[in-house]
Design a protein around this motif. Sequence first.
Motif, PDB file in Angstrom:
ATOM      1  N   PRO A   1       0.805  -1.228   0.000  1.00  0.00           N
ATOM      2  CA  PRO A   1       0.000   0.000   0.000  1.00  0.00           C
ATOM      3  C   PRO A   1       0.834   1.273   0.000  1.00  0.00           C
ATOM      4  CG  PRO A   1      -0.882  -1.592   1.569  1.00  0.00           C
ATOM      5  CD  PRO A   1       0.416  -2.154   1.078  1.00  0.00           C
ATOM      6  N   ALA A   2       1.978   1.269   0.695  1.00  0.00           N
ATOM      7  CA  ALA A   2       2.797   2.476   0.768  1.00  0.00           C
ATOM      8  C   ALA A   2       3.373   2.868  -0.590  1.00  0.00           C
ATOM      9  CB  ALA A   2       3.923   2.270   1.775  1.00  0.00           C
ATOM     10  N   ARG A   3       3.536   1.910  -1.479  1.00  0.00           N
ATOM     11  CA  ARG A   3       4.108   2.197  -2.800  1.00  0.00           C
ATOM     12  C   ARG A   3       3.056   2.613  -3.823  1.00  0.00           C
ATOM     13  NH1 ARG A   3       8.723  -2.521  -3.638  1.00  0.00           N
ATOM     14  NH2 ARG A   3       9.943  -2.015  -1.776  1.00  0.00           N
ATOM     15  N   PHE A   4       1.781   2.438  -3.476  1.00  0.00           N
ATOM     16  CA  PHE A   4       0.701   2.789  -4.390  1.00  0.00           C
ATOM     17  C   PHE A   4      -0.312   3.645  -3.633  1.00  0.00           C
ATOM     18  CE2 PHE A   4       2.585  -1.145  -5.879  1.00  0.00           C
ATOM     19  CZ  PHE A   4       2.796  -0.866  -7.220  1.00  0.00           C
ATOM     20  N   PRO A   5      -0.020   4.932  -3.504  1.00  0.00           N
ATOM     21  CA  PRO A   5      -0.847   5.805  -2.651  1.00  0.00           C
ATOM     22  C   PRO A   5      -2.279   5.942  -3.130  1.00  0.00           C
ATOM     23  CG  PRO A   5       0.726   7.083  -3.951  1.00  0.00           C
ATOM     24  CD  PRO A   5       1.117   5.657  -4.103  1.00  0.00           C
ATOM     25  N   ASN A   6      -2.541   5.736  -4.425  1.00  0.00           N
ATOM     26  CA  ASN A   6      -3.905   5.850  -4.943  1.00  0.00           C
ATOM     27  C   ASN A   6      -4.647   4.520  -4.950  1.00  0.00           C
ATOM     28  OD1 ASN A   6      -3.620   8.658  -5.546  1.00  0.00           O
ATOM     29  ND2 ASN A   6      -2.474   8.110  -7.378  1.00  0.00           N
ATOM     30  N   GLY A   7      -4.086   3.534  -4.275  1.00  0.00           N
ATOM     31  CA  GLY A   7      -4.748   2.246  -4.181  1.00  0.00           C
ATOM     32  C   GLY A   7      -4.647   1.440  -5.459  1.00  0.00           C
ATOM     33  N   PHE A   8      -5.662   0.623  -5.709  1.00  0.00           N
ATOM     34  CA  PHE A   8      -5.653  -0.259  -6.871  1.00  0.00           C
ATOM     35  C   PHE A   8      -5.605   0.501  -8.190  1.00  0.00           C
ATOM     36  CE2 PHE A   8      -8.016  -3.791  -4.346  1.00  0.00           C
ATOM     37  CZ  PHE A   8      -6.809  -4.213  -3.832  1.00  0.00           C
ATOM     38  N   LYS A   9      -6.014   1.769  -8.190  1.00  0.00           N
ATOM     39  CA  LYS A   9      -6.002   2.545  -9.432  1.00  0.00           C
ATOM     40  C   LYS A   9      -4.595   2.648 -10.011  1.00  0.00           C
ATOM     41  CE  LYS A   9     -10.071   5.370  -8.450  1.00  0.00           C
ATOM     42  NZ  LYS A   9     -10.602   6.738  -8.268  1.00  0.00           N
ATOM     43  N   ASP A  10      -3.580   2.650  -9.158  1.00  0.00           N
ATOM     44  CA  ASP A  10      -2.199   2.744  -9.636  1.00  0.00           C
ATOM     45  C   ASP A  10      -1.723   1.461 -10.312  1.00  0.00           C
ATOM     46  OD1 ASP A  10      -1.905   5.318  -8.802  1.00  0.00           O
ATOM     47  OD2 ASP A  10      -0.975   4.821  -6.889  1.00  0.00           O
ATOM     48  N   LEU A  11      -2.465   0.369 -10.128  1.00  0.00           N
ATOM     49  CA  LEU A  11      -2.093  -0.904 -10.752  1.00  0.00           C
ATOM     50  C   LEU A  11      -2.725  -1.092 -12.127  1.00  0.00           C
ATOM     51  CD1 LEU A  11      -2.566  -3.354  -7.727  1.00  0.00           C
ATOM     52  CD2 LEU A  11      -0.420  -2.384  -8.535  1.00  0.00           C
ATOM     53  N   MET A  12      -3.744  -0.273 -12.434  1.00  0.00           N
ATOM     54  CA  MET A  12      -4.587  -0.539 -13.591  1.00  0.00           C
ATOM     55  C   MET A  12      -3.933  -0.170 -14.928  1.00  0.00           C
ATOM     56  SD  MET A  12      -7.376  -1.951 -12.589  1.00  0.00           S
ATOM     57  CE  MET A  12      -6.511  -2.764 -11.222  1.00  0.00           C
ATOM     58  N   TRP A  13      -3.978  -1.116 -15.856  1.00  0.00           N
ATOM     59  CA  TRP A  13      -3.663  -0.877 -17.263  1.00  0.00           C
ATOM     60  C   TRP A  13      -4.975  -0.643 -17.991  1.00  0.00           C
ATOM     61  CZ3 TRP A  13       1.249  -0.766 -19.320  1.00  0.00           C
ATOM     62  CH2 TRP A  13       2.286  -1.250 -18.504  1.00  0.00           C
ATOM     63  N   ARG A  14      -4.972   0.364 -18.897  1.00  0.00           N
ATOM     64  CA  ARG A  14      -6.190   0.703 -19.646  1.00  0.00           C
ATOM     65  C   ARG A  14      -5.855   0.938 -21.111  1.00  0.00           C
ATOM     66  NH1 ARG A  14      -6.905   3.293 -14.634  1.00  0.00           N
ATOM     67  NH2 ARG A  14      -8.821   2.674 -13.550  1.00  0.00           N
ATOM     68  N   TYR A  15      -6.860   0.763 -21.964  1.00  0.00           N
ATOM     69  CA  TYR A  15      -6.687   1.030 -23.390  1.00  0.00           C
ATOM     70  C   TYR A  15      -6.588   2.532 -23.638  1.00  0.00           C
ATOM     71  CZ  TYR A  15      -7.975  -3.784 -24.593  1.00  0.00           C
ATOM     72  OH  TYR A  15      -8.002  -5.155 -24.724  1.00  0.00           O
ATOM     73  N   GLN A  16      -5.780   2.869 -24.634  1.00  0.00           N
ATOM     74  CA  GLN A  16      -5.689   4.254 -25.078  1.00  0.00           C
ATOM     75  C   GLN A  16      -5.401   4.239 -26.578  1.00  0.00           C
ATOM     76  OE1 GLN A  16      -2.248   7.189 -24.337  1.00  0.00           O
ATOM     77  NE2 GLN A  16      -3.721   7.713 -22.740  1.00  0.00           N
ATOM     78  N   VAL A  17      -6.210   4.931 -27.348  1.00  0.00           N
ATOM     79  CA  VAL A  17      -6.042   5.013 -28.803  1.00  0.00           C
ATOM     80  C   VAL A  17      -5.738   6.450 -29.170  1.00  0.00           C
ATOM     81  CG1 VAL A  17      -7.112   4.618 -31.051  1.00  0.00           C
ATOM     82  CG2 VAL A  17      -7.639   3.090 -29.136  1.00  0.00           C
ATOM     83  N   ARG A  18      -4.582   6.666 -29.812  1.00  0.00           N
ATOM     84  CA  ARG A  18      -4.169   8.008 -30.233  1.00  0.00           C
ATOM     85  C   ARG A  18      -3.689   7.930 -31.679  1.00  0.00           C
ATOM     86  NH1 ARG A  18      -0.778   8.186 -25.522  1.00  0.00           N
ATOM     87  NH2 ARG A  18       0.992   8.406 -26.936  1.00  0.00           N
TER      88      ARG A  18
END
Length: 292
Positions: free
Chosen positions: A262-279
Amino acid sequence: MSQYLLLKKLRVQNANALSSPFTFGFPAVTAFMGFAHRIQREFNPTNDPDSFLCTGIGIVSHHFTMQDYQEGYNRCLKITANPLDKEGDRPSFIEEGRCHLTVSLLLEIENLPSFNDKFLQKIRNLLAGRLKLAGGDLLYRPDLEKENIRLIDDKPANFRQLIPGYALIERKDLMLNTMQTGQDSLSALYDALVVKHRCSQDEQGKVIWQSQRKYEGWLVPIATGFHALTSPALAEQQRDAETPHRFAESVVTLGEFKMPLPARFPNGFKDLMWRYQVRGDLYLCTQDAYQN
């Protein structure tokens, strides 16, 4: 608050380890994103935004075994060969590096079905069927691993469900910092991965060797998407005669395996999330919200 589906310690056999044309090892992030999308399609075939969605995925590695062998300084993949044909020759085939791994996947989900028990049971049935992960076979036994499939909240205490293990984090920021000095992207990637050896001599004349990388941490090259090389068009002998075809190349960047504390990811599980991005011509899996 987002809801999370934990698929804990999935064992995968013979997953594809050739994640890009010039790297091998841990499977590409696109393989895990595709796995999450496959689960979404099972509950939401038309990708209706008001129905069940997998909006992100966290990847935690517990065990990884590359199917290769080493001779001196050279590492070679263990490749299976096709049977001999009637002329006594081996038919040509595409070489595929393989690996065995154990991973936990944390799926960020929306519009959860009303009946949680039926939903979880359907997930277990999927994993026990012919569902594949990164081209590998899932070794899942619902009778023994029922408790490994569960819904959890984004609370610091729930990080313990992911350890011992290492979460895969995007670190393209290190490459961008190096590229600001004038290096191209490939040189910036090598600059972060190269191990430099130095020796020094103490007062007694003893030689002391030291090995060091430019940055601390368990840094690795990872494939995170594709860059289109051509415009969409129909191609000869394509599998789907109605869908436009596009030539593309892999996008490779830096990643880091980090203990999910938890100390390494202050925003919780959101910091672990991979998401799609199209540019434009880029189709990526990214973690732009991650802060070191």
